[in-house]
Design a protein around this motif. Structure first.
Motif, short mmCIF file in Angstrom:
data_model
loop_
_atom_site.label_atom_id
_atom_site.label_comp_id
_atom_site.label_asym_id
_atom_site.label_seq_id
_atom_site.Cartn_x
_atom_site.Cartn_y
_atom_site.Cartn_z
N LEU A 210 -8.72 -3.49 1.55
CA LEU A 210 -8.10 -2.23 1.14
C LEU A 210 -6.97 -1.85 2.08
CD1 LEU A 210 -8.42 -0.05 -1.05
CD2 LEU A 210 -9.95 1.18 0.52
N ALA A 211 -7.19 -2.01 3.38
CA ALA A 211 -6.15 -1.70 4.37
C ALA A 211 -4.91 -2.56 4.13
CB ALA A 211 -6.69 -1.92 5.78
N ARG A 212 -5.12 -3.80 3.79
CA ARG A 212 -4.00 -4.70 3.53
C ARG A 212 -3.28 -4.34 2.23
NH1 ARG A 212 -3.85 -9.10 6.80
NH2 ARG A 212 -5.55 -9.22 8.34
N GLN A 213 -4.04 -3.90 1.23
CA GLN A 213 -3.43 -3.52 -0.05
C GLN A 213 -2.51 -2.32 0.08
OE1 GLN A 213 -7.12 -3.35 -2.65
NE2 GLN A 213 -5.58 -3.85 -4.19
N VAL A 214 -2.95 -1.32 0.83
CA VAL A 214 -2.21 -0.06 0.88
C VAL A 214 -1.08 -0.10 1.90
CG1 VAL A 214 -3.61 1.11 2.65
CG2 VAL A 214 -2.58 2.45 0.77
N SER A 215 -1.07 -1.10 2.77
CA SER A 215 -0.01 -1.21 3.79
C SER A 215 1.33 -1.52 3.13
CB SER A 215 -0.35 -2.30 4.80
OG SER A 215 -1.45 -1.94 5.58
N SER A 216 2.38 -1.06 3.77
CA SER A 216 3.73 -1.33 3.27
C SER A 216 4.69 -1.42 4.44
CB SER A 216 4.17 -0.22 2.32
OG SER A 216 5.53 -0.35 1.97
N SER A 217 5.59 -2.37 4.39
CA SER A 217 6.60 -2.50 5.44
C SER A 217 7.98 -2.14 4.92
CB SER A 217 6.61 -3.94 5.97
OG SER A 217 6.82 -4.86 4.92
N ASP A 218 8.03 -1.42 3.78
CA ASP A 218 9.31 -1.01 3.21
C ASP A 218 10.08 -0.13 4.18
OD1 ASP A 218 8.55 -2.35 0.95
OD2 ASP A 218 8.00 -0.55 -0.20
N PHE A 219 11.35 -0.41 4.35
CA PHE A 219 12.17 0.32 5.31
C PHE A 219 12.21 1.81 4.95
CE2 PHE A 219 16.26 2.03 6.81
CZ PHE A 219 16.13 1.76 8.16
N GLY A 220 11.90 2.65 5.90
CA GLY A 220 11.93 4.08 5.69
C GLY A 220 10.68 4.66 5.10
N SER A 221 9.77 3.80 4.62
CA SER A 221 8.52 4.31 4.04
C SER A 221 7.36 3.39 4.38
CB SER A 221 8.66 4.47 2.52
OG SER A 221 8.96 3.23 1.92
N SER A 222 7.35 2.90 5.61
CA SER A 222 6.29 1.98 6.02
C SER A 222 4.96 2.72 6.10
CB SER A 222 6.61 1.33 7.37
OG SER A 222 6.72 2.32 8.37
N VAL A 223 3.88 2.00 5.80
CA VAL A 223 2.54 2.56 5.82
C VAL A 223 1.62 1.61 6.57
CG1 VAL A 223 0.52 3.19 4.44
CG2 VAL A 223 2.81 3.83 3.65
N TYR A 224 0.87 2.16 7.50
CA TYR A 224 -0.18 1.39 8.17
C TYR A 224 -1.49 1.61 7.42
CZ TYR A 224 3.11 0.95 12.07
OH TYR A 224 4.21 0.67 12.84
N GLY A 225 -2.09 0.52 6.98
CA GLY A 225 -3.33 0.63 6.22
C GLY A 225 -4.49 1.15 7.05
N ALA A 226 -4.45 0.91 8.36
CA ALA A 226 -5.55 1.34 9.24
C ALA A 226 -4.97 1.75 10.59
CB ALA A 226 -6.56 0.21 9.43
N HIS A 227 -5.78 2.49 11.33
CA HIS A 227 -5.39 2.89 12.69
C HIS A 227 -6.62 2.87 13.57
CE1 HIS A 227 -2.92 4.84 15.77
NE2 HIS A 227 -4.02 5.53 16.08
#
Length: 461
Positions: A210-227
């Motif tokens: 799930l963490a990998r699915q929701v992660s995103s490295s899109d420029f300006g809108s990056s998301v870390y799936g977990a912390h």
């Protein structure tokens, strides 16, 4: 609660007859079991008068009683006064005198003040397990087993926590506060990605996916799936949810899969790196409230922080206002709702001026009545009754989805730091090698081997 003379008589008889201690250790309460046990405890500890009212032990004595209670940070902690006021309202002849020792080195100061021939306190708050070990070893707090047995208290209500602080078959404190780990998540990030929310029954494999699915490295809108915060707890404690291992195990190979999970996520940019977090000094609260973290494992204490800071405007509601919680992920075959916790306890001193009266207060604070008071101040009681859960989940700002409320139900509670005479030294070693592994100074295998060697020498000198 039992009358003072009655409980003393029952204890005397139990010692003469050498009756066994209290029952209920080791079992795990469900909501239904908790309700039944609460009813049993109330019926056995509050005998009705002829008018159908109840008489407490302290009221029955007729004496004027002052109990000195050691605490910390009175002005910043609302439940101290709330518990005092609630107890005094039921016991007109009892005054609870709060003595604030401050939070800095509280347990050290307390141990010092209890070391004399007479006690400055009747009742003391126990802040942590290492401090508890010190008080037990110095013989400054009273074993409570005879009181617990006489009052017919069901220790299973504490979810197994009391088993982990029993010393040579004796229990010297009862928990009244419990903070446990849950999974915080940002609904908006899952909605934006079109991915289902975390559930209350996820294996670590499902959590990682799930963490990998929701992660995103899109420029300006990056998301870390977990912390993962930099504490060793955020990684190592995944390994003790099976109930078979603990930080006292002596060998720590069971940590390896969880270090692999987190470090692989670091490599794949699913979470921030340990080294960067250390360098930047980024606090977990700033990471989650920043709006780019989808999931974060953290203690239940963060719930009140989220609520307060969103209400005050310190957190931007457009970034993290749509948050919720789920139960901690677990290994395959481990019961959902198994989690890690830290407890705050309350004890009677060996030098108490009136031990029966002191016990009566301890029983109130750590029981279902104290649990209600704790919940009303926004804190998590050690006995999480259905009433306490309803109070907490009804607080303004608590997530209103049913899953978040259900996430408060704990099936198995394992202490982050169970009792051991040398637990402080063990903690220090685990902290040190955790940092070495996460920073890359040691490989996982090297770090675990070093833990095994150093702690093995402590446990098996």
């Amino acid at each position: 609660m039992k009358k003072r003379k009655l409980i003393s008589a029952v204890m005397a008889c139990s010692m003469v007859l050498a009756l066994a201690g209290c029952g209920g250790n080791g079992s795990t309460p469900t909501t239904q079991t908790t309700t039944t046990a609460e009813t049993t405890q109330t019926e056995t500890t509050t005998p009705a008068t002829t008018e159908g009212q109840t008489t407490t032990q302290a009221e029955a004595s007729g004496d004027t009683i002052t109990l000195k209670w050691a605490i910390w940070d009175q002005d910043a902690t609302p439940y101290w006064m709330a518990l005092k006021d609630a107890y005094e309202a039921k016991n007109d002849n009892v005054t609870i005198e709060l003595i604030d020792l401050g939070s800095t080195d509280y347990m050290t100061v307390l141990a010092t003040q209890l070391s004399g021939s007479t006690s400055a306190f009747d009742v003391v708050t126990v802040k942590d397990v290492p401090g508890y070990a010190t008080l037990v070893q110095k013989n400054t707090i009273e074993p409570l087993d005879d009181y617990i047995s006489a009052a017919n208290i069901d220790l299973s209500l504490y979810g197994g926590a009391t088993d982990q602080i029993t010393v040579d078959g004796k229990l010297y404190q009862l928990p009244f506060r419990n903070d446990f780990w849950v999974l915080f998540y940002n609904k908006d990030l899952f909605d934006k990605a079109g991915i289902d929310y975390p559930t209350n029954d996820m294996t670590f494999e499902e959590y990682d996916a799930l963490a990998r699915q929701v992660s995103s490295s899109d420029f300006g809108s990056s998301v870390y799936g977990a912390h993962y915060h930099t504490w060793r707890s955020a990684v190592q404690l995944f390994g003790v949810l099976d109930g078979e291992h603990s930080i006292l195990s002596g060998t720590y190979d069971f940590f390896k899969p969880y270090y692999e999970l987190v470090l692989n996520q670091e490599t794949d940019n699913i979470c921030r790196s340990f080294t960067n977090l250390k360098t930047e000094g980024l606090h977990y609260s700033a990471a989650f409230s920043g709006g780019d973290v989808a999931m974060m494992n953290m203690g239940s204490w963060f719930i009140s922080t989220m609520i307060a800071n969103l209400q005050s405007g310190d957190y931007d509601s457009s970034l993290c206002g749509n948050w919720a919680i789920a139960k901690y992920p677990h290994a395959e075959g481990v019961e959902a709702g198994s989690t890690l916790g830290t407890i705050t306890g309350i004890a009677v001193t060996t030098g108490a001026s009136d031990k029966d009266a002191a016990w009566d207060f301890v029983e109130f604070v750590s029981g279902t009545e104290g649990a209600k008071v704790m919940a009303e101040t926004g804190n998590f009681p050690a006995i999480m009754t259905s009433e306490a859960m309803d109070i907490i989940s009804s607080l303004e700002g608590f997530p209103q989805d049913e899953q978040s409320k259900a996430a408060l139900e704990v099936s198995n509670l394992y202490l982050e730091v169970p009792y051991a005479e040398n637990v402080s030294e063990i903690n220090s070693i685990l902290d040190s090698y955790h940092s070495s592994i996460m920073s890359g100074e040691m490989t996982i295998d090297e770090g675990i081997a070093a833990m095994n060697d150093a702690i093995g020498k402590i446990l098996n000198p």
